[in-house]
Scaffold this motif. Sequence first.
Motif, PDB file in Angstrom:
ATOM      1  N   ARG A   9       0.848  -1.183   0.000  1.00 23.40           N
ATOM      2  CA  ARG A   9       0.000   0.000   0.000  1.00 23.40           C
ATOM      3  C   ARG A   9       0.887   1.238   0.000  1.00 23.40           C
ATOM      4  O   ARG A   9       1.967   1.240   0.584  1.00 23.40           O
ATOM      5  N   ARG A  10       0.416   2.282  -0.671  1.00 27.40           N
ATOM      6  CA  ARG A  10       1.198   3.498  -0.852  1.00 27.40           C
ATOM      7  C   ARG A  10       0.743   4.583   0.113  1.00 27.40           C
ATOM      8  O   ARG A  10      -0.447   4.839   0.246  1.00 27.40           O
ATOM      9  N   VAL A  11       1.733   5.228   0.746  1.00 30.74           N
ATOM     10  CA  VAL A  11       1.466   6.300   1.706  1.00 30.74           C
ATOM     11  C   VAL A  11       2.259   7.531   1.286  1.00 30.74           C
ATOM     12  O   VAL A  11       3.453   7.444   1.000  1.00 30.74           O
ATOM     13  N   LEU A  12       1.571   8.680   1.268  1.00 33.45           N
ATOM     14  CA  LEU A  12       2.209   9.949   0.953  1.00 33.45           C
ATOM     15  C   LEU A  12       2.046  10.889   2.136  1.00 33.45           C
ATOM     16  O   LEU A  12       0.926  11.126   2.598  1.00 33.45           O
ATOM     17  N   PHE A  13       3.161  11.400   2.646  1.00 32.21           N
ATOM     18  CA  PHE A  13       3.162  12.397   3.712  1.00 32.21           C
ATOM     19  C   PHE A  13       3.329  13.770   3.075  1.00 32.21           C
ATOM     20  O   PHE A  13       4.212  13.965   2.240  1.00 32.21           O
ATOM     21  N   LEU A  14       2.486  14.717   3.469  1.00 34.02           N
ATOM     22  CA  LEU A  14       2.540  16.068   2.917  1.00 34.02           C
ATOM     23  C   LEU A  14       2.760  17.098   4.016  1.00 34.02           C
ATOM     24  O   LEU A  14       2.221  16.968   5.114  1.00 34.02           O
ATOM     25  N   CYS A  15       3.546  18.118   3.688  1.00 32.05           N
ATOM     26  CA  CYS A  15       3.652  19.307   4.529  1.00 32.05           C
ATOM     27  C   CYS A  15       4.067  20.465   3.636  1.00 32.05           C
ATOM     28  O   CYS A  15       4.167  20.307   2.418  1.00 32.05           O
ATOM     29  N   ASN A  16       4.307  21.608   4.206  1.00 28.71           N
ATOM     30  CA  ASN A  16       4.562  22.804   3.403  1.00 28.71           C
ATOM     31  C   ASN A  16       5.855  22.729   2.601  1.00 28.71           C
ATOM     32  O   ASN A  16       5.847  22.902   1.395  1.00 28.71           O
ATOM     33  N   ALA A  17       6.988  22.480   3.260  1.00 31.64           N
ATOM     34  CA  ALA A  17       8.280  22.581   2.587  1.00 31.64           C
ATOM     35  C   ALA A  17       8.927  21.238   2.294  1.00 31.64           C
ATOM     36  O   ALA A  17       9.906  21.189   1.572  1.00 31.64           O
ATOM     37  N   ASN A  18       8.394  20.167   2.834  1.00 30.98           N
ATOM     38  CA  ASN A  18       9.008  18.845   2.682  1.00 30.98           C
ATOM     39  C   ASN A  18      10.472  18.888   3.105  1.00 30.98           C
ATOM     40  O   ASN A  18      11.335  18.282   2.498  1.00 30.98           O
TER      41      ASN A  18
ATOM     42  N   ASP B 154       8.644  -3.396   5.011  1.00 30.14           N
ATOM     43  CA  ASP B 154       8.242  -3.296   3.602  1.00 30.14           C
ATOM     44  C   ASP B 154       6.741  -3.471   3.399  1.00 30.14           C
ATOM     45  O   ASP B 154       6.297  -3.855   2.335  1.00 30.14           O
ATOM     46  N   THR B 155       5.951  -3.148   4.422  1.00 22.76           N
ATOM     47  CA  THR B 155       4.498  -3.227   4.315  1.00 22.76           C
ATOM     48  C   THR B 155       3.939  -2.139   3.401  1.00 22.76           C
ATOM     49  O   THR B 155       2.939  -2.336   2.734  1.00 22.76           O
ATOM     50  N   PHE B 156       4.603  -0.983   3.395  1.00 25.42           N
ATOM     51  CA  PHE B 156       4.138   0.171   2.635  1.00 25.42           C
ATOM     52  C   PHE B 156       5.245   0.689   1.727  1.00 25.42           C
ATOM     53  O   PHE B 156       6.420   0.520   2.013  1.00 25.42           O
ATOM     54  N   GLU B 157       4.829   1.375   0.663  1.00 23.02           N
ATOM     55  CA  GLU B 157       5.731   2.229  -0.103  1.00 23.02           C
ATOM     56  C   GLU B 157       5.494   3.622   0.451  1.00 23.02           C
ATOM     57  O   GLU B 157       4.354   4.093   0.457  1.00 23.02           O
ATOM     58  N   THR B 158       6.534   4.290   0.927  1.00 21.50           N
ATOM     59  CA  THR B 158       6.348   5.595   1.547  1.00 21.50           C
ATOM     60  C   THR B 158       7.007   6.698   0.726  1.00 21.50           C
ATOM     61  O   THR B 158       8.104   6.522   0.187  1.00 21.50           O
ATOM     62  N   PHE B 159       6.314   7.836   0.674  1.00 23.42           N
ATOM     63  CA  PHE B 159       6.766   8.993  -0.075  1.00 23.42           C
ATOM     64  C   PHE B 159       6.435  10.238   0.734  1.00 23.42           C
ATOM     65  O   PHE B 159       5.616  10.196   1.650  1.00 23.42           O
ATOM     66  N   SER B 160       7.050  11.362   0.351  1.00 25.63           N
ATOM     67  CA  SER B 160       6.700  12.640   0.970  1.00 25.63           C
ATOM     68  C   SER B 160       6.852  13.745  -0.065  1.00 25.63           C
ATOM     69  O   SER B 160       7.588  13.603  -1.045  1.00 25.63           O
ATOM     70  N   ALA B 161       6.133  14.838   0.176  1.00 35.39           N
ATOM     71  CA  ALA B 161       6.185  15.984  -0.738  1.00 35.39           C
ATOM     72  C   ALA B 161       5.741  17.243   0.011  1.00 35.39           C
ATOM     73  O   ALA B 161       5.160  17.159   1.090  1.00 35.39           O
ATOM     74  N   GLY B 162       6.013  18.392  -0.624  1.00 36.23           N
ATOM     75  CA  GLY B 162       5.630  19.663  -0.031  1.00 36.23           C
ATOM     76  C   GLY B 162       5.100  20.633  -1.061  1.00 36.23           C
ATOM     77  O   GLY B 162       5.409  20.537  -2.244  1.00 36.23           O
TER      78      GLY B 162
END
Length: 136
Positions: A4-13, A30-38
């Motif tokens: 399962r895919r998870v995306l974390f978001l905040c202002n500036a990353n 390795d349960t999740f694919e993790t990403f982040s962005a801002g």
Amino acid sequence: MPKRRVLFLCNANSARSLMGEVLLRHMAGDTFETFSAGAEPDEPSIYTLQALQKQGLSTSGLESKSLERFEGEHFDFVIVLCDKDKQACYEWKGEATETFYWDIRDPRLIAKSDAYEQALQEIRRRLQLWLPLHTS
């Protein structure tokens, strides 16, 4: 079964969302694919990197990314870590099965030497509660 895919978001990353990405990867294996962005990506904060490394967490390959990089993609979970008053990160244009809003104060705006460690611990506590509900 696909991850399962998870995306974390905040202002500036540069702090909170990077912390979420690293913590979930560490805590869930390795349960999740993790990403982040801002919304307005900046370089990863040196204080973020130090706080993660202090906890023994790898920062290898960690980079700030813009919301546009993930535009149109589907995620099982999007976790928004913006302050309620700073809502630029809510403007992500993608699809999510579930979205969570965790009001985590931006450590860049707190004049305390341990602000980054406190943000990291708050995100860890929330993930400890969130993970058992989403790993079955």
